[in-house]
Design an enzyme around this catalytic site. Structure first.
Site, PDB file in Angstrom:
ATOM      1  N   GLY A 262       0.803  -1.219   0.000  1.00  0.00           N
ATOM      2  CA  GLY A 262       0.000   0.000   0.000  1.00  0.00           C
ATOM      3  C   GLY A 262       0.831   1.262   0.000  1.00  0.00           C
ATOM      4  CB  ALA A 263       2.281   3.383  -1.712  1.00  0.00           C
TER       5      ALA A 263
ATOM      6  CD  GLN B 275       1.505  -6.601  -3.143  1.00  0.00           C
ATOM      7  OE1 GLN B 275       0.917  -5.953  -2.278  1.00  0.00           O
ATOM      8  NE2 GLN B 275       1.615  -6.179  -4.388  1.00  0.00           N
ATOM      9  CB  SER B 276       3.955  -3.839  -2.865  1.00  0.00           C
ATOM     10  OG  SER B 276       4.238  -2.568  -3.384  1.00  0.00           O
ATOM     11  CB  ALA B 277       4.878  -0.847   0.839  1.00  0.00           C
TER      12      ALA B 277
ATOM     13  CG  ASP C 152       6.462  -4.570 -10.578  1.00  0.00           C
ATOM     14  OD1 ASP C 152       6.225  -3.352 -10.687  1.00  0.00           O
ATOM     15  OD2 ASP C 152       6.308  -5.206  -9.525  1.00  0.00           O
TER      16      ASP C 152
ATOM     17  CG  HIS D 181       3.465  -3.638  -8.338  1.00  0.00           C
ATOM     18  ND1 HIS D 181       4.698  -3.957  -7.819  1.00  0.00           N
ATOM     19  CD2 HIS D 181       2.749  -3.123  -7.288  1.00  0.00           C
ATOM     20  CE1 HIS D 181       4.748  -3.650  -6.533  1.00  0.00           C
ATOM     21  NE2 HIS D 181       3.569  -3.150  -6.179  1.00  0.00           N
TER      22      HIS D 181
END
Length: 456
Positions: free
Chosen positions: A192-193, A262-264, A365, A397
């Site tokens: 979620g950045a 995941q991601s951030a 991505d 992504h």
């Protein structure tokens, strides 16, 4: 006349003083035109709101305003008393409890959106991506509705389990239908950045893994601006500690726990894992959980070297000033860059404690380039950590986390993940071999269009 400030606390609400009974002509009436109420909201910061009187300054105005303030307090007290802070330990909830929880979740998600707009500003890049996000959400909406219904109403989901003392210190558990023995567990930190992360974002993954007899614990954490990177790492570590120490109470196997982000969330989880290893390798520490309790770490589309990504994020509309603030200044880039930290000679003993690492990334991505995982995997191998890189050709992504799981049928990344978790369990592998294909949640043409316009 000087502004009056009336302090109010959500924990202990003081009743306003009663209005004067029979004021004499010489009695000095308070000036309420500039009265301010200092109110403590549900979360961390205090904000002041202006209350304008409805009538001119007079005795009747003071009485009316006092009554309105009293009514405000009573409404606020009723709202506070209706909030529950207990843990969800059962598999079923009353309709009233579910409705209250749904309302709280809506409030949290609204705050997330407001924070996103407030801190990213209205730059051209951001406006373009925000519009793209709206179109993207519309295209995958049929899948979101089905997953949302499962999240809010399934008896297999234990929502809002408390693991710490902060408002966002909650996690959700996704439990398999069968309870025929201890199940492997995935402690999952959502992306979620660093600004709009929320535990419900992992509901699709939780639903599908629980169908393969794997328990999933989606850990929530403070977002910016309520917290900065060190707060997020602390929250994630507390959530992992809860899973390690209490998952047996929910049917989980404490000897088969996996950490995933995941991601951030992959970045936060990696920082928490490395920080815990450093604590264990030091002297005088008494950590609440141990990295030896984790069988492996899965990093999905993660960021591991902030020095290499800050300019990339800026060009994509995630402005440098905001990113630097989240990471507590450029001087903290080294501390929050796992790829850099594992090369430090003074934490060599800590690095040797790390579990096996599996880094998952799509080659298409463009939010976080796949080189982020490739470089981290190479670095880990050089310092003696067992690391494996899993690349998926052309996947973006969101493809490997949203669109592919919604397509139904066989999802290669999902199957690889389950195979690693079930390795050595012949019975579970046999069940996986005959598992029915996943249900398609969104038509293929809509998913293809969503992939092409996704802002991530």
């Amino acid at each position: 006349m000087q502004t009056q400030i009336l302090p109010i606390s959500t924990r202990s609400i003081a009743q306003p003083p009663p209005p004067p009974q029979s004021p004499s002509p010489s009695t000095t009436m308070p000036d309420l035109s500039s009265t301010r109420l200092l109110i403590s909201p549900q979360f961390d910061e205090e904000k002041a709101i202006e209350v304008e009187p409805f009538l001119p300054r007079a005795s009747s105005s003071y009485t009316s305003t006092s009554a309105r303030i009293t009514n405000f307090y009573q409404k606020r007290r009723r709202r506070n008393l209706s909030e529950t802070d207990g843990s969800a330990t059962g598999r079923s909830h009353s309709f009233r409890e579910r409705a209250a929880f749904n309302s709280d979740s809506d409030m949290i998600m609204t705050r997330l959106c407001v924070n996103l707009l407030r801190y990213f500003g209205l730059g051209c890049r951001f406006i373009t991506r925000f519009l793209a996000l709206g179109c993207y959400s519309f295209l995958i909406f049929p899948g979101l509705v089905q997953v949302g219904f499962y999240y809010f109403f399934s008896s297999q989901v234990c929502r809002g389990i408390v693991y710490g003392d902060q408002p966002r210190n909650r996690l959700d558990l996704y439990l398999p239908k069968e309870s025929d023995g201890p199940k492997p567990v995935v402690a999952f930190v959502t992306g979620g950045a660093w600004i709009i992360g929320y535990k419900a974002w992992g509901s699709l993954l939780g639903k599908q893994l629980s169908e393969r007899d794997i328990i999933v614990a989606c850990i929530d954490y403070r977002n910016f601006p309520r917290g900065t990177m060190s707060d997020m790492v602390k929250d994630a570590s507390q959530g992992i500690s809860f899973v390690c120490n209490h998952i047996a109470e929910y049917g989980g196997d404490p000897n088969r726990i996996y950490l995933m982000g995941q991601s951030a969330g992959a970045h936060i989880a990696a920082c928490a894992l490395l920080e815990q290893a450093v604590k264990e390798a030091g002297e005088g520490e008494s950590p609440s959980w141990s990295v030896s309790q984790l069988n492996a770490y899965f990093g999905l589309s993660g960021a591991y070297n902030l020095f290499n990504l800050v300019d990339h994020f800026h060009c994509r509309g995630f402005y440098r000033s905001i990113f630097v603030s989240i990471m507590e200044g450029e001087q903290s880039f080294r501390r929050f860059s796992p790829e850099v930290m594992v090369q430090e000679p003074d934490i060599k003993n800590a690095v040797s404690l790390l579990p096996a690492v599996f880094l998952i990334h799509g080659t298409g991505d463009y939010s976080i380039p796949s080189d982020a995982s490739k470089n981290f995997a190479d670095t880990l191998r050089r310092v003696g950590v067992k690391a494996e890189l899993l690349l998926y050709d052309g996947r973006t992504h969101t493809d490997i986390f949203v669109q592919d799981p919604m397509r139904g049928g066989k999802d290669q990344m999902f199957e690889d993940l389950v195979a690693i978790i079930h390795a050595g369990d012949s019975e579970a592998l046999a069940k996986d071999a005959i598992a029915p294909p996943k249900k398609q949640l969104v038509p293929e043409f809509m998913l293809n269009l969503a992939s092409s316009i996704s802002p991530f």
